[in-house]
Design an enzyme around this catalytic site. Structure first.
Site, mmCIF file in Angstrom:
data_model
loop_
_atom_site.group_PDB
_atom_site.id
_atom_site.type_symbol
_atom_site.label_atom_id
_atom_site.label_comp_id
_atom_site.label_asym_id
_atom_site.label_seq_id
_atom_site.Cartn_x
_atom_site.Cartn_y
_atom_site.Cartn_z
ATOM 1 N N HIS A 77 38.658 39.330 41.233
ATOM 2 C CA HIS A 77 39.040 40.648 40.716
ATOM 3 C C HIS A 77 38.102 41.031 39.558
ATOM 4 C CE1 HIS A 77 42.340 43.492 39.160
ATOM 5 N NE2 HIS A 77 41.472 43.430 38.167
ATOM 6 N N GLU A 78 37.947 40.114 38.596
ATOM 7 C CA GLU A 78 37.081 40.396 37.437
ATOM 8 C C GLU A 78 35.628 40.550 37.853
ATOM 9 O OE1 GLU A 78 38.187 41.347 34.634
ATOM 10 O OE2 GLU A 78 40.204 40.843 35.299
ATOM 11 N N HIS A 129 34.842 44.004 39.107
ATOM 12 C CA HIS A 129 34.587 44.956 38.002
ATOM 13 C C HIS A 129 33.150 44.768 37.500
ATOM 14 C CE1 HIS A 129 38.672 46.279 37.434
ATOM 15 N NE2 HIS A 129 39.131 45.135 36.983
ATOM 16 N N ASP A 184 44.174 48.175 34.407
ATOM 17 C CA ASP A 184 43.145 48.995 35.056
ATOM 18 C C ASP A 184 43.637 50.419 35.269
ATOM 19 O OD1 ASP A 184 41.365 46.886 35.201
ATOM 20 O OD2 ASP A 184 42.215 46.168 37.086
HETATM 21 ZN ZN LIG Z 1 41.150 44.558 36.491
#
Ligand SMILES: [Zn+2]
Length: 396
Positions: A74-75, A78, A192
């Protein structure tokens, strides 16, 4: 900062684990070994497997590490989008509530911020749905006489075979990724969803206004969450998350205020430049230094032989206090100064200098270029400039 350990690099980005992350990892491992319940057809936890607790712990460890790797994905998503838009990522740290990608600056372009932010929940939901499809394809876990959708499952009722262990692992990864994806889309900072909301607002409002509005909505969410958590039956976990969201939102507002106020201001615009700079020769005694401190009322000075020479160190009031008073006439500055100089270049953004000051918990930075001192910049200088800029925004 010291509470994190680096475990490696992915795409060249240092990956760090915060101590709170290790605590939550061990809690997860124990939790998934000691419980088993059914949610929407998925079996979560290994306790229902008919095997020894040691083996349940082993499966739980594998499942937890796989699940936390998906948080890292997930990170990374980004970071990947940020980097392909020219934003430098300093590191990724995994905390108790998930991960944080430290970037040098938050993109001020709403479209880039939108893409970069949406990538995280997007990946979480994608992993969640994909593992759910796999679970459904190979499974579901066969449960004798327990066809309920929600609720706890008794220990040792599921036949021990590798397929069932794999299915439970898929179930855990699926459920928590879908949960994370949805939770992160809540329109509240620091989730987010808060950034997505800000990016939408920033298409019509000035950036700071958009942030303030998004922060206010986030705080309202946090208060509601806290209130629901406090109503009986009290849910301490919800109250904890409410706190985290409230202060996260507040922090985001402050950060944005600093970043926006200092936009376009360089270290060289704020620093005390060399001709006006007071420096201390290394052979000066502490008594002489204290006199200088009284006269100029600064708490820290660069140490060097002369103005054009290279900086040898930095001496602060904090260093003086380490020397007993009767030794002030004999101890020299070079014996107690700090040789490890944290410095910036004059051309960088003042906001970045502020971040370095805050991160290292120091009062001042030397401004150095080509191994020559160009000036000194303090937290106070930056704050004063910021106040001034907010009073007279058209000055510079
Ligand atoms: Zn996030």
């Amino acid at each position: 900062m010291k509470w994190s350990i680096q475990i490696g690099r992915i795409l060249g980005i240092p990956i760090k684990l915060h101590i709170t992350f290790l605590i939550i990892l061990f809690l997860f491992i124990y939790y998934f070994a000691a419980i088993s319940f059914k949610v929407g057809g998925l079996v979560l936890g290994f306790n229902a497997l008919d095997t020894s607790f040691d083996l349940k712990l082993l499966y739980s460890t594998i499942a937890s590490i796989l699940f936390f790797s998906t948080i890292l994905l997930h990170e990374l998503s980004h970071s990947y989008i940020a980097r392909s838009n020219g934003i430098n990522i300093q590191s990724i740290t995994l905390y108790i509530f998930g991960g944080v990608a430290q970037m040098e600056e938050i993109p001020r372009n709403p479209k880039i911020e939108l893409k970069m932010t949406a990538a995280g929940p997007g990946i979480s939901l994608f992993i969640g749905i994909l593992t759910y499809i796999l679970y459904d394809f190979f499974g579901p876990v066969h449960l004798e006489g327990a066809n309920f959708y929600f609720g706890e499952i008794s220990p040792n009722v599921i036949q021990m075979d590798p397929m069932n262990a794999l299915l439970i692992t898929l179930g855990i990864i699926s459920f928590y990724n879908i949960f994370l994806g949805i939770f992160n889309l809540l329109p509240a900072f620091p989730m987010d969803g808060g950034r997505i909301l800000r990016a939408f607002l920033a298409m019509w409002l000035p950036y700071l206004e958009a942030t303030k509005t998004a922060v206010a909505i986030g705080k309202t969410f946090a208060l509601l969450m806290g209130l629901i958590g406090l109503l009986p039956p009290v849910n301490p976990f919800l109250v904890l998350i409410a706190f985290f969201v409230y202060f996260g939102a507040q922090g985001e507002e402050r950060e944005t205020y600093f970043a926006v106020s200092l936009e376009g201001i360089k270290v060289s615009d704020v620093m005390t430049p060399t001709p006006n700079l007071v420096y201390i020769p290394p052979d000066c005694t502490i008594s002489q230094l204290v006199e200088v401190m009284f006269r100029f009322k600064h708490m820290g000075y660069p140490v060097q032989e002369d103005l054009s020479g290279p900086p040898l160190g930095i001496i602060t009031f904090h260093d003086v206090r380490k020397v007993r008073e009767e030794l002030h006439d004999t101890v020299k500055v070079k014996e107690v100064m700090s040789k490890d100089i944290i410095s910036v270049e004059p051309g960088i953004n003042a906001y970045h200098a502020l971040q370095i000051i805050a991160k290292n918990q120091i009062g001042r930075l030397l401004v150095i270029q080509d191994n020559k001192i160009k000036g000194i910049i303090t937290m106070k200088d930056i704050m004063r400039k910021m106040e001034f800029m907010n009073m007279y925004p058209n000055s510079q």
